[in-house]
Design a protein around this motif. Structure first.
Motif, PDB file in Angstrom:
ATOM      1  N   ALA A  91      37.492  29.353  -1.141  1.00  0.00           N
ATOM      2  CA  ALA A  91      36.637  28.972  -0.006  1.00  0.00           C
ATOM      3  C   ALA A  91      37.359  27.910   0.816  1.00  0.00           C
ATOM      4  O   ALA A  91      38.378  27.356   0.392  1.00  0.00           O
ATOM      5  CB  ALA A  91      35.308  28.412  -0.502  1.00  0.00           C
ATOM      6  N   THR A  92      36.782  27.629   1.961  1.00  0.00           N
ATOM      7  CA  THR A  92      37.172  26.439   2.702  1.00  0.00           C
ATOM      8  C   THR A  92      36.252  25.305   2.257  1.00  0.00           C
ATOM      9  O   THR A  92      35.035  25.472   2.257  1.00  0.00           O
ATOM     10  CB  THR A  92      37.068  26.655   4.216  1.00  0.00           C
ATOM     11  N   TYR A  93      36.848  24.204   1.870  1.00  0.00           N
ATOM     12  CA  TYR A  93      36.085  23.075   1.355  1.00  0.00           C
ATOM     13  C   TYR A  93      35.978  21.996   2.438  1.00  0.00           C
ATOM     14  O   TYR A  93      36.983  21.602   3.037  1.00  0.00           O
ATOM     15  CB  TYR A  93      36.759  22.512   0.109  1.00  0.00           C
ATOM     16  N   TYR A  94      34.758  21.553   2.653  1.00  0.00           N
ATOM     17  CA  TYR A  94      34.475  20.569   3.693  1.00  0.00           C
ATOM     18  C   TYR A  94      33.948  19.280   3.080  1.00  0.00           C
ATOM     19  O   TYR A  94      33.106  19.304   2.184  1.00  0.00           O
ATOM     20  CB  TYR A  94      33.428  21.097   4.660  1.00  0.00           C
ATOM     21  N   CYS A  95      34.414  18.185   3.611  1.00  0.00           N
ATOM     22  CA  CYS A  95      33.894  16.876   3.264  1.00  0.00           C
ATOM     23  C   CYS A  95      32.753  16.541   4.215  1.00  0.00           C
ATOM     24  O   CYS A  95      32.834  16.855   5.423  1.00  0.00           O
ATOM     25  CB  CYS A  95      35.019  15.851   3.389  1.00  0.00           C
ATOM     26  N   ALA A  96      31.713  15.916   3.693  1.00  0.00           N
ATOM     27  CA  ALA A  96      30.575  15.531   4.517  1.00  0.00           C
ATOM     28  C   ALA A  96      30.152  14.113   4.177  1.00  0.00           C
ATOM     29  O   ALA A  96      30.270  13.682   3.033  1.00  0.00           O
ATOM     30  CB  ALA A  96      29.413  16.488   4.299  1.00  0.00           C
ATOM     31  N   ALA A  97      29.670  13.422   5.185  1.00  0.00           N
ATOM     32  CA  ALA A  97      29.148  12.072   4.993  1.00  0.00           C
ATOM     33  C   ALA A  97      27.750  11.988   5.571  1.00  0.00           C
ATOM     34  O   ALA A  97      27.525  12.391   6.723  1.00  0.00           O
ATOM     35  CB  ALA A  97      30.061  11.049   5.672  1.00  0.00           C
ATOM     36  N   ASP A  98      26.820  11.492   4.772  1.00  0.00           N
ATOM     37  CA  ASP A  98      25.481  11.180   5.258  1.00  0.00           C
ATOM     38  C   ASP A  98      25.430   9.675   5.447  1.00  0.00           C
ATOM     39  O   ASP A  98      25.313   8.920   4.476  1.00  0.00           O
ATOM     40  CB  ASP A  98      24.430  11.639   4.249  1.00  0.00           C
ATOM     41  N   CYS A  99      25.547   9.266   6.701  1.00  0.00           N
ATOM     42  CA  CYS A  99      25.709   7.853   6.997  1.00  0.00           C
ATOM     43  C   CYS A  99      25.140   7.598   8.374  1.00  0.00           C
ATOM     44  O   CYS A  99      25.887   7.622   9.349  1.00  0.00           O
ATOM     45  CB  CYS A  99      27.202   7.508   6.923  1.00  0.00           C
ATOM     46  N   ASN A 100      23.816   7.402   8.432  1.00  0.00           N
ATOM     47  CA  ASN A 100      23.172   7.310   9.742  1.00  0.00           C
ATOM     48  C   ASN A 100      23.512   8.536  10.581  1.00  0.00           C
ATOM     49  O   ASN A 100      23.802   8.421  11.777  1.00  0.00           O
ATOM     50  CB  ASN A 100      23.600   6.027  10.465  1.00  0.00           C
ATOM     51  N   GLY A 101      23.443   9.670   9.965  1.00  0.00           N
ATOM     52  CA  GLY A 101      23.793  10.924  10.598  1.00  0.00           C
ATOM     53  C   GLY A 101      24.677  11.712   9.670  1.00  0.00           C
ATOM     54  O   GLY A 101      25.191  11.173   8.683  1.00  0.00           O
ATOM     55  N   ARG A 102      24.869  12.963   9.972  1.00  0.00           N
ATOM     56  CA  ARG A 102      25.697  13.821   9.129  1.00  0.00           C
ATOM     57  C   ARG A 102      27.011  14.067   9.857  1.00  0.00           C
ATOM     58  O   ARG A 102      27.017  14.483  11.031  1.00  0.00           O
ATOM     59  CB  ARG A 102      24.965  15.148   8.866  1.00  0.00           C
ATOM     60  N   PHE A 103      28.097  13.821   9.142  1.00  0.00           N
ATOM     61  CA  PHE A 103      29.425  14.023   9.713  1.00  0.00           C
ATOM     62  C   PHE A 103      30.206  14.990   8.837  1.00  0.00           C
ATOM     63  O   PHE A 103      30.052  14.990   7.613  1.00  0.00           O
ATOM     64  CB  PHE A 103      30.173  12.680   9.819  1.00  0.00           C
ATOM     65  N   TRP A 104      31.060  15.777   9.472  1.00  0.00           N
ATOM     66  CA  TRP A 104      31.827  16.797   8.764  1.00  0.00           C
ATOM     67  C   TRP A 104      33.315  16.658   9.048  1.00  0.00           C
ATOM     68  O   TRP A 104      33.720  16.294  10.157  1.00  0.00           O
ATOM     69  CB  TRP A 104      31.406  18.192   9.234  1.00  0.00           C
ATOM     70  N   GLY A 105      34.102  17.014   8.046  1.00  0.00           N
ATOM     71  CA  GLY A 105      35.518  17.193   8.270  1.00  0.00           C
ATOM     72  C   GLY A 105      35.786  18.612   8.733  1.00  0.00           C
ATOM     73  O   GLY A 105      34.868  19.430   8.856  1.00  0.00           O
ATOM     74  N   ARG A 106      37.055  18.918   8.953  1.00  0.00           N
ATOM     75  CA  ARG A 106      37.418  20.245   9.444  1.00  0.00           C
ATOM     76  C   ARG A 106      37.707  21.224   8.323  1.00  0.00           C
ATOM     77  O   ARG A 106      37.863  22.424   8.572  1.00  0.00           O
ATOM     78  CB  ARG A 106      38.615  20.143  10.379  1.00  0.00           C
ATOM     79  N   GLY A 107      37.815  20.735   7.114  1.00  0.00           N
ATOM     80  CA  GLY A 107      37.974  21.623   5.981  1.00  0.00           C
ATOM     81  C   GLY A 107      39.403  21.781   5.505  1.00  0.00           C
ATOM     82  O   GLY A 107      40.363  21.553   6.245  1.00  0.00           O
ATOM     83  N   THR A 108      39.518  22.172   4.244  1.00  0.00           N
ATOM     84  CA  THR A 108      40.801  22.501   3.651  1.00  0.00           C
ATOM     85  C   THR A 108      40.599  23.761   2.808  1.00  0.00           C
ATOM     86  O   THR A 108      39.594  23.900   2.123  1.00  0.00           O
ATOM     87  CB  THR A 108      41.352  21.330   2.809  1.00  0.00           C
ATOM     88  N   GLN A 109      41.545  24.669   2.881  1.00  0.00           N
ATOM     89  CA  GLN A 109      41.364  25.974   2.249  1.00  0.00           C
ATOM     90  C   GLN A 109      41.873  25.973   0.811  1.00  0.00           C
ATOM     91  O   GLN A 109      42.932  25.425   0.503  1.00  0.00           O
ATOM     92  CB  GLN A 109      42.090  27.043   3.052  1.00  0.00           C
ATOM     93  N   VAL A 110      41.091  26.611  -0.027  1.00  0.00           N
ATOM     94  CA  VAL A 110      41.456  26.797  -1.432  1.00  0.00           C
ATOM     95  C   VAL A 110      41.437  28.287  -1.710  1.00  0.00           C
ATOM     96  O   VAL A 110      40.432  28.957  -1.436  1.00  0.00           O
ATOM     97  CB  VAL A 110      40.476  26.064  -2.371  1.00  0.00           C
ATOM     98  N   PHE A 111      42.544  28.785  -2.232  1.00  0.00           N
ATOM     99  CA  PHE A 111      42.641  30.208  -2.554  1.00  0.00           C
ATOM    100  C   PHE A 111      43.034  30.340  -4.009  1.00  0.00           C
ATOM    101  O   PHE A 111      44.078  29.841  -4.423  1.00  0.00           O
ATOM    102  CB  PHE A 111      43.660  30.897  -1.643  1.00  0.00           C
TER     103      PHE A 111
END
Length: 114
Positions: A91-111
């Motif tokens: 999958a593509t793995y995404y980092c997320a932060a819940d910190c006065n709002g939700r923020f996302w990274g662009r992802g990194t692929q794992v195969f």
């Protein structure tokens, strides 16, 4: 502007290991609930694991005992150590932060291949 930058993805055979990193800027990972999500091709993005500011961790059942989430406050980085990888972990793995709002990274692929 909040930025989350993931790294550490790649190709690995079943049973192998990878360690993902998520470096944050403009927020402190120690003050936010940080999480990892994944999205397989053609499927929805789903949660994998998270860690709260109180260091409480949660994992989806399919990764319990294989994945470990951790945080290095000095480096403002969150990690996801993945062991005994399976084909379904691809999958593509995404980092997320819940910190006065939700923020996302662009992802990194794992195969994961057999």
């Amino acid at each position: 502007q909040v930025q989350l930058v993931e790294s550490g993805g790649g190709s690995v055979q079943t049973g192998g290991s990878l360690k993902l990193s998520c470096v944050a800027s403009e927020i402190f990972v120690s003050e936010c609930t940080m999480g990892w999500y994944r999205q397989a091709p053609g499927k929805e993005r789903t949660p994998v694991s998270n860690i709260t500011p109180q260091d409480v961790t949660q994992y989806v059942n399919s990764v319990k005992g294989r994945f470990t989430i951790s945080r290095d406050n000095a480096k403002n980085t969150v990690y996801l150590e993945m062991n005994n990888l399976k084909l379904d972990d691809t999958a593509t793995y995404y980092c997320a932060a819940d910190c006065n709002g939700r923020f996302w990274g662009r992802g990194t692929q794992v195969f994961v291949s057999s």
